[in-house]
Enzyme design. Structure first.
Site, PDB file in Angstrom:
ATOM      1  N   LYS A 195      -2.769  12.087   4.504  1.00 56.11           N
ATOM      2  CA  LYS A 195      -1.364  12.474   4.622  1.00 56.11           C
ATOM      3  C   LYS A 195      -0.862  13.172   3.361  1.00 56.11           C
ATOM      4  CE  LYS A 195       1.195   8.349   3.132  1.00 56.11           C
ATOM      5  NZ  LYS A 195       1.702   8.882   1.872  1.00 56.11           N
ATOM      6  N   GLU A 253      -6.230   0.342  -2.783  1.00 53.33           N
ATOM      7  CA  GLU A 253      -6.396  -0.834  -1.933  1.00 53.33           C
ATOM      8  C   GLU A 253      -7.777  -1.413  -2.184  1.00 53.33           C
ATOM      9  OE1 GLU A 253      -5.601  -0.020   2.190  1.00 53.33           O
ATOM     10  OE2 GLU A 253      -3.647   0.822   1.685  1.00 53.33           O
ATOM     11  N   LYS A 278     -12.287   1.782   4.061  1.00 50.88           N
ATOM     12  CA  LYS A 278     -13.161   1.561   2.904  1.00 50.88           C
ATOM     13  C   LYS A 278     -13.338   0.062   2.718  1.00 50.88           C
ATOM     14  CE  LYS A 278      -9.686   1.579  -0.751  1.00 50.88           C
ATOM     15  NZ  LYS A 278      -9.274   2.116  -2.035  1.00 50.88           N
ATOM     16  N   CYS A 330      -3.560   7.272   2.529  1.00 50.66           N
ATOM     17  CA  CYS A 330      -3.033   8.169   1.493  1.00 50.66           C
ATOM     18  C   CYS A 330      -3.624   9.575   1.503  1.00 50.66           C
ATOM     19  CB  CYS A 330      -3.228   7.540   0.115  1.00 50.66           C
ATOM     20  SG  CYS A 330      -2.220   6.059  -0.086  1.00 50.66           S
TER      21      CYS A 330
HETATM   22  N1  LIG Z   1      -1.482   1.897   0.347  1.00 52.70           N
HETATM   23  C1  LIG Z   1      -1.876   2.471  -0.780  1.00 52.70           C
HETATM   24  O1  LIG Z   1      -3.020   2.343  -1.217  1.00 52.70           O
HETATM   25  C2  LIG Z   1      -0.915   3.308  -1.572  1.00 52.70           C
HETATM   26  C3  LIG Z   1      -1.225   3.638  -2.906  1.00 52.70           C
HETATM   27  C4  LIG Z   1      -0.333   4.397  -3.626  1.00 52.70           C
HETATM   28  C5  LIG Z   1       0.850   4.845  -3.020  1.00 52.70           C
HETATM   29  N2  LIG Z   1       1.108   4.548  -1.714  1.00 52.70           N
HETATM   30  C6  LIG Z   1       2.366   5.012  -1.138  1.00 52.70           C
HETATM   31  O2  LIG Z   1       3.290   3.940  -1.150  1.00 52.70           O
HETATM   32  C7  LIG Z   1       4.140   3.993   0.007  1.00 52.70           C
HETATM   33  C8  LIG Z   1       4.023   2.693   0.781  1.00 52.70           C
HETATM   34  O3  LIG Z   1       2.691   2.584   1.259  1.00 52.70           O
HETATM   35  P1  LIG Z   1       2.116   1.231   1.879  1.00 52.70           P
HETATM   36  O4  LIG Z   1       0.674   1.474   2.135  1.00 52.70           O
HETATM   37  O5  LIG Z   1       2.553   0.093   1.027  1.00 52.70           O
HETATM   38  O6  LIG Z   1       2.929   1.210   3.276  1.00 52.70           O
HETATM   39  P2  LIG Z   1       3.068  -0.011   4.308  1.00 52.70           P
HETATM   40  O7  LIG Z   1       3.237   0.630   5.629  1.00 52.70           O
HETATM   41  O8  LIG Z   1       1.987  -1.002   4.084  1.00 52.70           O
HETATM   42  O9  LIG Z   1       4.444  -0.695   3.872  1.00 52.70           O
HETATM   43  C9  LIG Z   1       5.699  -0.105   4.009  1.00 52.70           C
HETATM   44  C10 LIG Z   1       6.696  -1.203   4.398  1.00 52.70           C
HETATM   45  O10 LIG Z   1       8.028  -0.664   4.335  1.00 52.70           O
HETATM   46  C11 LIG Z   1       8.785  -1.322   5.336  1.00 52.70           C
HETATM   47  N3  LIG Z   1      10.040  -0.573   5.543  1.00 52.70           N
HETATM   48  C12 LIG Z   1      10.223   0.607   6.172  1.00 52.70           C
HETATM   49  N4  LIG Z   1      11.507   0.998   6.085  1.00 52.70           N
HETATM   50  C13 LIG Z   1      12.153   0.055   5.387  1.00 52.70           C
HETATM   51  C14 LIG Z   1      13.503  -0.098   4.939  1.00 52.70           C
HETATM   52  N5  LIG Z   1      14.452   0.808   5.186  1.00 52.70           N
HETATM   53  N6  LIG Z   1      13.817  -1.209   4.226  1.00 52.70           N
HETATM   54  C15 LIG Z   1      12.870  -2.129   3.948  1.00 52.70           C
HETATM   55  N7  LIG Z   1      11.584  -2.022   4.330  1.00 52.70           N
HETATM   56  C16 LIG Z   1      11.220  -0.955   5.037  1.00 52.70           C
HETATM   57  C17 LIG Z   1       7.848  -1.375   6.521  1.00 52.70           C
HETATM   58  O11 LIG Z   1       8.233  -2.337   7.472  1.00 52.70           O
HETATM   59  C18 LIG Z   1       6.526  -1.714   5.821  1.00 52.70           C
HETATM   60  O12 LIG Z   1       6.302  -3.108   5.762  1.00 52.70           O
HETATM   61  C19 LIG Z   1       3.697   5.236   0.769  1.00 52.70           C
HETATM   62  O13 LIG Z   1       4.494   6.310   0.378  1.00 52.70           O
HETATM   63  C20 LIG Z   1       2.281   5.448   0.310  1.00 52.70           C
HETATM   64  O14 LIG Z   1       1.878   6.784   0.394  1.00 52.70           O
HETATM   65  C21 LIG Z   1       0.266   3.759  -0.986  1.00 52.70           C
END
Ligand SMILES: NC(=O)c1ccc[n+]([C@@H]2O[C@H](COP(=O)([O-])OP(=O)(O)OC[C@H]3O[C@@H](n4cnc5c(N)ncnc54)[C@H](O)[C@@H]3O)[C@@H](O)[C@H]2O)c1
Length: 442
Positions: free
Chosen positions: A269, A158, A327, A266
């Protein structure tokens, strides 16, 4: 290529937009109508440098669309990326309810071959669960359509997410089906044109790679935090130590900054989820247990310094707090150390006025109303009549303040710096009482 992104959060929106930028026809689904509404009306629901313009450009070009309609989203993409959240369950394991729901929706509505790509960070074995959920839904309607499940963990950061996605260090693809592998290759080849950085592997290794990467980075942070605390006791300076070890190419400079502990959506968790996975298989991850407990303690390091200075009872004291997001360059407040600092100050009777260049709105949403907590419109306004400044997030805007002005606005020239933004020598010369992390006091 026709691509569906399921989950339009930090990862989903960046992935979908960057894939559209390379000419793919992308439909992003989310179950949160508020997010889709914002996107449809030309805004974006998160702060991420460079993303808004890219979304706009691709929407205008007709390559990027948003929906809450599940049937439409399943019908759209041959490739279905699952990028939903995987928050920690009560026992620390990754909660897969959103991933499973997304998989079931695909199984319920698909009519032709699909490649389902797990982009969410998911424990080893999740691809098998996704496969089983889809197969069950297909069987329930006597459908024998074939599909493949791929693991493609995301490594973007991010604050630099667009750049990371457009110019990745590596792309990890866990795939055991030839057609799916070819499709994944065509999607990602444009991102690695100058030299191939796609790493193909089996699905379980890909799933584990993501946790291993985050666990390693978290380990470096906790290691440095522990040494910083020791350096203070020894009268050594952690900044010299950091440079002294970082210059060794086997170690490198990244992720060696001591501070107030790691936060965000991240590391906390993912470290916990890997511990849970190991425990399920009868293994105790001793290093990660220590990484987690050091981090837990480190989040209170500023509170301890403040108590050491003023005593346990902070009633009548007012603190300016700079930096709320976990951050810089993001508005993400998940597991942000600022929340622990604010709670610690308020619990001891102090009052706080906080400022963040970007996360003010998100912070107010995440923290809500608290007696004794106010928000300022500028860093200067936060300082007014405060007994001390507490720096929690290392935004660029905080690096070179006008120290004369800071001194004038504060009631007393005291700074608690959780990010080592300033030089102790300079602070002394400017007449500040300065409390950094692990630095030698002149
Ligand atoms: N944020 C980061 O920097 C980052 C980096 C690498 C990996 N990840 C991983 O990626 C995944 C997503 O993280 P994020 O930060 O983007 O999460 P986030 O909470 O910003 O976004 C997740 C979205 O999924 C939606 N959602 C939930 N259930 C759903 C469904 N059944 N159908 C459609 N939409 C649905 C939610 O409403 C939400 O908008 C996590 O597993 C996280 O660990 C995150």
């Amino acid at each position: 290529m026709r691509i569906t992104i399921i989950g339009t959060g930090y990862v989903g929106l960046v992935t979908g937009t960057c894939l559209a930028e390379y000419g793919n026809d992308v439909l992003c689904l989310d179950v949160d109508p508020r997010k889709i509404e914002i996107l449809k009306s030309g805004g974006i629901p998160i702060y991420e440098p460079g993303l808004e313009e890219m979304v706009k450009r691709n929407v205008e070009a007709g390559r990027l669309r948003f929906t809450t309609d599940i049937e439409e989203s399943v019908a759209h993409g041959t490739i279905q990326f699952i990028a939903v959240g995987t928050p920690p369950d009560e026992d620390g394991s990754a909660d897969l309810k959103y991933v499973t729901a997304a998989a079931r929706n695909i199984g319920k509505h698909m009519t032709g071959y699909k490649v389902i790509v797990d982009k969410s960070t998911v424990p080893v074995g999740t691809a098998d669960k996704v496969k089983a959920a889809i197969a069950e839904e297909l069987a329930a309607r006597d459908n024998t359509t074939s599909f493949a499940v791929v693991s493609n963990p995301e490594f973007l950061k991010e604050g630099a997410a667009v750049e990371d996605f457009m110019r990745p260090d590596r792309i990890v693809i866990g795939v055991e089906d030839d057609t799916a592998r070819d499709l994944m290759h065509s999607i990602y080849a444009p991102f690695v044109r100058n030299h191939d950085r796609i790493l193909y592997m089996d699905v379980r290794s890909a799933e584990l790679t993501k946790y291993a990467a985050n666990a390693m980075l978290a380990t470096r942070i906790s290691f440095m935090n522990e040494l910083a605390n020791l350096a203070e006791k020894l009268g050594a300076d952690i900044e010299f130590v950091r440079k002294g070890i970082g210059s060794d190419p086997r170690i490198g400079y990244h992720f060696l900054y001591p501070g107030v502990g790691y936060g965000g959506s991240c590391f906390p968790k993912d470290v916990q989820a890997l511990q849970r996975t190991a425990a399920e298989y009868g293994q105790n991850l001793e290093i990660l247990n220590a990484v987690e407990s050091v981090n837990y303690a480190q989040k209170s390091v500023l509170i301890h310094k403040i108590i050491q200075r003023y005593g346990e009872n902070l009633k009548g004291l007012h603190f300016a707090l700079w930096g709320l997001s976990f951050k810089p360059n993001t508005d993400d407040m998940r597991e942000a150390p600022s929340r622990i600092v604010i709670d610690g100050l308020l619990a001891r009777g102090a009052t706080v006025t906080a400022y963040d260049p970007v996360a003010m709105h998100e912070a107010q949403r995440a923290i809500g109303e608290k007696t004794g907590l106010a928000y300022a419109d500028s860093p200067k306004q936060a300082l007014e009549s405060a007994d001390a400044l507490v720096v929690v997030t290392e935004w660029k805007a905080f690096r070179s303040p006008d120290f004369d002005e800071v001194k004038t606005l504060l009631k007393q020239p005291v700074i608690f710096d959780g990010r080592n933004l300033y030089e102790p020598e300079r602070m002394k010369a400017e007449g500040f009482e300065y409390y950094p992390i692990g630095r030698k006091q002149p």
